[in-house]
Design an enzyme around this catalytic site. Structure first.
Site, PDB file in Angstrom:
ATOM      1  N   ARG A 104       2.418  76.302  11.339  1.00  7.50           N
ATOM      2  CA  ARG A 104       1.045  76.138  10.856  1.00  7.50           C
ATOM      3  C   ARG A 104       0.939  76.672   9.425  1.00  7.50           C
ATOM      4  O   ARG A 104       1.266  77.837   9.174  1.00  7.50           O
ATOM      5  CB  ARG A 104       0.096  76.916  11.775  1.00  7.50           C
ATOM      6  CG  ARG A 104      -1.368  76.683  11.452  1.00  7.50           C
ATOM      7  CD  ARG A 104      -2.214  77.563  12.332  1.00  7.50           C
ATOM      8  NE  ARG A 104      -2.153  77.124  13.709  1.00  7.50           N
ATOM      9  CZ  ARG A 104      -3.140  76.486  14.340  1.00  7.50           C
ATOM     10  NH1 ARG A 104      -4.265  76.250  13.718  1.00  7.50           N
ATOM     11  NH2 ARG A 104      -3.008  76.126  15.582  1.00  7.50           N
ATOM     12  N   THR A 108      -3.982  75.840   4.946  1.00  2.96           N
ATOM     13  CA  THR A 108      -4.724  74.676   5.463  1.00  2.96           C
ATOM     14  C   THR A 108      -4.909  74.752   6.977  1.00  2.96           C
ATOM     15  O   THR A 108      -5.723  74.031   7.538  1.00  2.96           O
ATOM     16  CB  THR A 108      -3.980  73.370   5.144  1.00  2.96           C
ATOM     17  OG1 THR A 108      -2.742  73.371   5.875  1.00  2.96           O
ATOM     18  CG2 THR A 108      -3.703  73.212   3.670  1.00  2.96           C
ATOM     19  N   ASP A 200       0.966  84.443  24.662  1.00  2.73           N
ATOM     20  CA  ASP A 200       1.805  83.622  23.779  1.00  2.73           C
ATOM     21  C   ASP A 200       3.041  83.170  24.558  1.00  2.73           C
ATOM     22  O   ASP A 200       3.897  83.980  24.933  1.00  2.73           O
ATOM     23  CB  ASP A 200       2.224  84.437  22.549  1.00  2.73           C
ATOM     24  CG  ASP A 200       2.956  83.572  21.534  1.00  2.73           C
ATOM     25  OD1 ASP A 200       2.448  83.398  20.423  1.00  2.73           O
ATOM     26  OD2 ASP A 200       4.049  83.054  21.872  1.00  2.73           O
ATOM     27  N   ASP A 203       6.520  84.047  22.960  1.00  6.25           N
ATOM     28  CA  ASP A 203       6.828  85.482  23.061  1.00  6.25           C
ATOM     29  C   ASP A 203       7.179  85.872  24.491  1.00  6.25           C
ATOM     30  O   ASP A 203       8.093  86.661  24.722  1.00  6.25           O
ATOM     31  CB  ASP A 203       5.633  86.320  22.584  1.00  6.25           C
ATOM     32  CG  ASP A 203       5.531  86.361  21.071  1.00  6.25           C
ATOM     33  OD1 ASP A 203       6.535  86.034  20.388  1.00  6.25           O
ATOM     34  OD2 ASP A 203       4.447  86.702  20.562  1.00  6.25           O
TER      35      ASP A 203
HETATM   36  N1  URA Z   1      -0.032  79.078  22.141  1.00 11.19           N
HETATM   37  C1  URA Z   1       0.288  80.009  23.059  1.00 11.19           C
HETATM   38  O1  URA Z   1       1.451  80.373  23.235  1.00 11.19           O
HETATM   39  N2  URA Z   1      -0.718  80.541  23.796  1.00 11.19           N
HETATM   40  C2  URA Z   1      -2.002  80.171  23.649  1.00 11.19           C
HETATM   41  O2  URA Z   1      -2.859  80.672  24.371  1.00 11.19           O
HETATM   42  C3  URA Z   1      -2.303  79.199  22.680  1.00 11.19           C
HETATM   43  C4  URA Z   1      -1.306  78.669  21.928  1.00 11.19           C
END
Ligand code: URA
Length: 209
Positions: A104, A108, A200, A203
């Site tokens: 990302r 932007t 995430d 992670d």
């Molecule tokens: N990406 C993720 O890993 N978790 C989320 O909640 C949103 C995007």
């Protein structure tokens, strides 16, 4: 408009509960994601076309069915999508795997393609784009854009958990793409996390937090 299919098999829902649970270890999380991916692959392949062939059993000749039509391709979005690939390959071992990497842009906030490697015959395959989380839909839309620019036309999306915002965005941008999820959650928070979600996904898969 593309369909949203929630894979509500009890085994998928049971395993998803432990995937969500923050006490689940990295090892267990990775194993559960792999298992759910296999179960979701069963649902996503449910409508594959069949053709009749004849085989000789040890005692008789019989007409029987095999999968026909296009061969399959998997396209995980790096990096979290990788966590679901082996699970899908357990059911579809002949599928080829392409990769799309997106980050990302901090200014932007738009996804930028930094890596793409696809099978040479990708446009002849039916593709499953894989990402555990469908949040804003930005990465999914960009990955599908990449595939369509290369001539691909039969594309499905596979996510563990989706937010309504992401589903709407993908359906608007790519109305020909059906979306398969294990759960449709409530909403996105201000940081772009799916609520309640699982945190995430990258992670938690790779123990980076
Ligand atoms: N990406 C993720 O890993 N978790 C989320 O909640 C949103 C995007």
């Amino acid at each position: 408009m593309g369909k949203l299919i929630v894979c509500d098999h009890p085994l998928i829902q049971h395993k998803l509960t432990f995937i969500r649970d923050m006490r689940t270890s990295t090892k267990e999380f990775r194993e559960l994601v792999d298992e759910v991916a296999t179960l979701m692959a069963y649902e996503i392949t449910r409508n594959l076309p069949l053709q009749t062939i004849t085989v000789q059993t040890p005692v008789a000749e019989t007409e029987t069915q095999v999968i026909s039509g296009r061969m399959l391709g998997l396209v995980p979005i790096l990096r979290a999508g990788l966590g679901m690939v082996d699970g899908v390959l357990k059911l579809i071992p002949g599928a080829k795997v392409g990769h799309v990497g997106l980050f990302r842009d901090p200014e932007t906030l738009q996804p930028v393609e930094y890596y793409t490697k696809l099978p040479t015959d990708v446009q002849e395959r039916e593709l499953i784009v894989i990402d555990p989380m469908l949040a804003t839909g930005g990465s999914a839309i960009a990955a599908i854009d990449v595939l369509k620019k290369r001539g691909c036309s039969q594309i499905k999306m596979m996510n563990l958990i989706a937010a309504p915002e992401g589903v709407k965005a993908v359906q608007e941008a790519h109305p020909d793409v059906d979306i398969y999820v294990a759960a449709l959650d409530s909403h996105l928070n201000d940081h772009g996390y799916i609520i309640p979600g699982l945190g995430d996904a990258g992670d938690r898969l790779y123990g980076t937090k």
